[in-house]
Design a protein around this motif. Structure first.
Motif, PDB file in Angstrom:
ATOM      1  N   UNK A 180       4.348 -33.819 123.081  1.00 35.27           N
ATOM      2  CA  UNK A 180       3.205 -33.168 123.699  1.00 35.27           C
ATOM      3  C   UNK A 180       2.143 -32.878 122.645  1.00 35.27           C
ATOM      4  N   UNK A 181       0.909 -32.661 123.093  1.00 33.70           N
ATOM      5  CA  UNK A 181      -0.170 -32.342 122.160  1.00 33.70           C
ATOM      6  C   UNK A 181       0.165 -31.093 121.346  1.00 33.70           C
ATOM      7  N   UNK A 182       0.685 -30.074 122.014  1.00 35.15           N
ATOM      8  CA  UNK A 182       0.996 -28.816 121.333  1.00 35.15           C
ATOM      9  C   UNK A 182       2.056 -29.022 120.254  1.00 35.15           C
ATOM     10  N   UNK A 183       3.125 -29.749 120.609  1.00 26.45           N
ATOM     11  CA  UNK A 183       4.196 -29.980 119.641  1.00 26.45           C
ATOM     12  C   UNK A 183       3.708 -30.874 118.499  1.00 26.45           C
ATOM     13  N   UNK A 184       2.922 -31.873 118.839  1.00 28.47           N
ATOM     14  CA  UNK A 184       2.415 -32.781 117.807  1.00 28.47           C
ATOM     15  C   UNK A 184       1.527 -32.041 116.813  1.00 28.47           C
ATOM     16  N   UNK A 185       0.634 -31.193 117.309  1.00 29.29           N
ATOM     17  CA  UNK A 185      -0.243 -30.428 116.413  1.00 29.29           C
ATOM     18  C   UNK A 185       0.569 -29.503 115.514  1.00 29.29           C
ATOM     19  N   UNK A 186       1.599 -28.851 116.071  1.00 28.03           N
ATOM     20  CA  UNK A 186       2.428 -27.942 115.278  1.00 28.03           C
ATOM     21  C   UNK A 186       3.162 -28.688 114.166  1.00 28.03           C
ATOM     22  N   UNK A 187       3.690 -29.856 114.492  1.00 26.60           N
ATOM     23  CA  UNK A 187       4.424 -30.644 113.497  1.00 26.60           C
ATOM     24  C   UNK A 187       3.491 -31.193 112.427  1.00 26.60           C
ATOM     25  N   UNK A 188       2.299 -31.608 112.828  1.00 32.07           N
ATOM     26  CA  UNK A 188       1.352 -32.147 111.854  1.00 32.07           C
ATOM     27  C   UNK A 188       0.861 -31.068 110.897  1.00 32.07           C
ATOM     28  N   UNK A 189       0.720 -29.839 111.372  1.00 34.73           N
ATOM     29  CA  UNK A 189       0.369 -28.737 110.463  1.00 34.73           C
ATOM     30  C   UNK A 189       1.464 -28.543 109.422  1.00 34.73           C
ATOM     31  N   UNK A 190       2.707 -28.611 109.866  1.00 31.32           N
ATOM     32  CA  UNK A 190       3.831 -28.425 108.952  1.00 31.32           C
ATOM     33  C   UNK A 190       3.955 -29.591 107.978  1.00 31.32           C
ATOM     34  N   UNK A 191       3.632 -30.788 108.451  1.00 30.22           N
ATOM     35  CA  UNK A 191       3.786 -31.996 107.641  1.00 30.22           C
ATOM     36  C   UNK A 191       2.519 -32.392 106.907  1.00 30.22           C
ATOM     37  N   UNK A 192       1.514 -31.505 106.913  1.00 29.83           N
ATOM     38  CA  UNK A 192       0.239 -31.785 106.243  1.00 29.83           C
ATOM     39  C   UNK A 192      -0.348 -33.120 106.709  1.00 29.83           C
ATOM     40  N   UNK A 193      -0.344 -33.317 108.026  1.00 28.99           N
ATOM     41  CA  UNK A 193      -0.926 -34.487 108.697  1.00 28.99           C
ATOM     42  C   UNK A 193      -0.216 -35.795 108.358  1.00 28.99           C
ATOM     43  N   UNK A 194       1.040 -35.723 107.932  1.00 28.31           N
ATOM     44  CA  UNK A 194       1.843 -36.931 107.699  1.00 28.31           C
ATOM     45  C   UNK A 194       2.695 -37.163 108.946  1.00 28.31           C
ATOM     46  N   UNK A 195       2.335 -38.126 109.804  1.00 33.16           N
ATOM     47  CA  UNK A 195       3.058 -38.296 111.068  1.00 33.16           C
ATOM     48  C   UNK A 195       4.502 -38.745 110.900  1.00 33.16           C
ATOM     49  N   UNK A 196       4.805 -39.515 109.852  1.00 34.85           N
ATOM     50  CA  UNK A 196       6.189 -39.943 109.639  1.00 34.85           C
ATOM     51  C   UNK A 196       7.058 -38.766 109.222  1.00 34.85           C
ATOM     52  N   UNK A 197       6.509 -37.898 108.389  1.00 28.68           N
ATOM     53  CA  UNK A 197       7.239 -36.688 108.019  1.00 28.68           C
ATOM     54  C   UNK A 197       7.408 -35.802 109.251  1.00 28.68           C
ATOM     55  N   UNK A 198       6.393 -35.743 110.094  1.00 30.96           N
ATOM     56  CA  UNK A 198       6.478 -34.953 111.326  1.00 30.96           C
ATOM     57  C   UNK A 198       7.623 -35.432 112.209  1.00 30.96           C
ATOM     58  N   UNK A 199       7.790 -36.735 112.305  1.00 35.34           N
ATOM     59  CA  UNK A 199       8.892 -37.287 113.103  1.00 35.34           C
ATOM     60  C   UNK A 199      10.240 -36.919 112.483  1.00 35.34           C
ATOM     61  N   UNK A 200      10.331 -36.998 111.156  1.00 29.79           N
ATOM     62  CA  UNK A 200      11.570 -36.591 110.488  1.00 29.79           C
ATOM     63  C   UNK A 200      11.910 -35.141 110.797  1.00 29.79           C
ATOM     64  N   UNK A 201      10.909 -34.281 110.764  1.00 31.67           N
ATOM     65  CA  UNK A 201      11.117 -32.861 111.049  1.00 31.67           C
ATOM     66  C   UNK A 201      11.597 -32.679 112.481  1.00 31.67           C
ATOM     67  N   UNK A 202      10.941 -33.369 113.410  1.00 30.56           N
ATOM     68  CA  UNK A 202      11.307 -33.258 114.821  1.00 30.56           C
ATOM     69  C   UNK A 202      12.758 -33.705 115.045  1.00 30.56           C
ATOM     70  N   UNK A 203      13.143 -34.798 114.421  1.00 31.78           N
ATOM     71  CA  UNK A 203      14.486 -35.334 114.620  1.00 31.78           C
ATOM     72  C   UNK A 203      15.553 -34.517 113.907  1.00 31.78           C
ATOM     73  N   UNK A 204      15.151 -33.701 112.946  1.00 28.14           N
ATOM     74  CA  UNK A 204      16.113 -32.880 112.209  1.00 28.14           C
ATOM     75  C   UNK A 204      16.498 -31.605 112.953  1.00 28.14           C
ATOM     76  N   UNK A 205      15.705 -31.230 113.951  1.00 32.47           N
ATOM     77  CA  UNK A 205      15.907 -29.966 114.684  1.00 32.47           C
ATOM     78  C   UNK A 205      15.822 -28.753 113.751  1.00 32.47           C
ATOM     79  N   UNK A 206      15.057 -28.906 112.658  1.00 32.42           N
ATOM     80  CA  UNK A 206      14.972 -27.814 111.686  1.00 32.42           C
ATOM     81  C   UNK A 206      13.540 -27.317 111.517  1.00 32.42           C
TER      82      UNK A 206
END
Length: 301
Positions: A180-206
């Protein structure tokens, strides 16, 4: 062909054009944002370099052979199995292929990714190729941590920085993965706009735990929390992912501070220390990262 990242297309087309016009150097160092991005670029690159039509058409003989893993003039060298390093025997095998006559007119394409995984002996063995490159052979080193490469290797490669995705490209990448847009924006903030890192974070459940660790690190740097609090927040987290997130956010903190003219030596020292710790971890993955982070906090106070 492996899925190409949209922000890699310009550099891939540029390199294919240089190959077609015979302006491609024998050794290039391509700098990307992360190791996962290095591997994604490594997967797409041979399709552009070796395609008979120079555009990864997917239909020509070269593209079909690459899809089947049967293109004899192409070799990818990466850490094997659970290892985090590229070893000297792997480089010797790479050089053996480089010394052979190419079977096809496009020449040989050899790729090292992530190049920062080269251990010292492997890097030394690679110098022979760089000093006396075989004819009709092209070597690509792809890395997100070029500071960990020996100067002797870097100085013998033509360098090219690969642009990071812009916010729109990063958001679209995550949306295409069903976020979702909300989840994507939250992950990108955490990953400093690195989408591959964002996916890693999402898949880690951490994600929540990593957000907490970043918050603690920020408070430690501000003198509002003790070093041991960061060590506690780091307990149980995947060390590789934690360091990636901390480095991404340290860079983000520094950019924000620079824009406000509040950048200080502590922020720069923190970022540099994290990058060095990441390199140490890749060489010695059994080190205690929570304890090491505590010590870094103590050292930069």
């Amino acid at each position: 062909m492996a899925t190409m990242l949209s922000w890699h297309k310009p550099v891939l087309e540029e390199l294919a054009g240089r190959r077609q016009s015979e302006r491609l150097p024998h050794a290039m160092l391509l700098t990307v944002g992360s190791d996962p991005e290095a591997m994604a670029l490594a997967a797409a690159l041979p399709h552009f370099m070796l395609c008979d039509n120079h555009n990864a058409c997917g239909l020509c003989r070269a593209c079909r052979l690459l899809e089947q893993g049967a293109y004899s003039d192409y070799h990818l060298c990466q850490p094997e199995g659970s290892s985090k390093v590229i070893k000297v025997d792997q480089i010797r095998a790479l050089l053996s292929l480089g010394a052979k006559t190419a079977n096809y007119a496009a020449g040989k394409v050899l790729i090292l990714a992530p190049a920062s995984a080269l251990n010292r002996n492997a890097a030394n063995a690679l110098l022979k190729f760089l000093e006396e490159p075989p004819a009709n052979t092209y070597l690509f080193l792809i890395s997100s941590r070029t500071s960990q490469l020996p100067a002797t290797v870097m100085s013998r490669c033509q360098k090219r920085m690969v642009a990071r995705p812009d916010p729109t490209q990063a958001l679209e990448f995550l949306q295409n993965r069903g976020l979702s847009d909300q989840r994507a924006h939250a992950l990108l903030r955490l990953a400093s706009n690195d989408p591959l890192l964002a996916i890693e974070i999402e898949e880690s459940d951490a994600a929540d735990a990593l957000i907490g660790a970043v918050s603690v690190a920020e408070r430690v740097l501000a003198g509002e929390a003790a070093a041991r609090e960061l060590g506690q927040a780091a307990q149980g987290l995947d060390a590789h992912l934690l360091l990636m997130v901390l480095i991404a956010n340290a860079h983000q903190f520094a950019v924000a501070a620079a824009s406000k003219n509040t950048l200080n030596a502590r922020l720069l020292q923190w970022h540099k220390a994290l990058v060095e710790l990441q390199g140490t971890y890749h060489r010695s993955p059994n080190i205690n990262i929570p304890l090491a982070l505590e010590q870094l906090c103590v050292n930069i106070r």
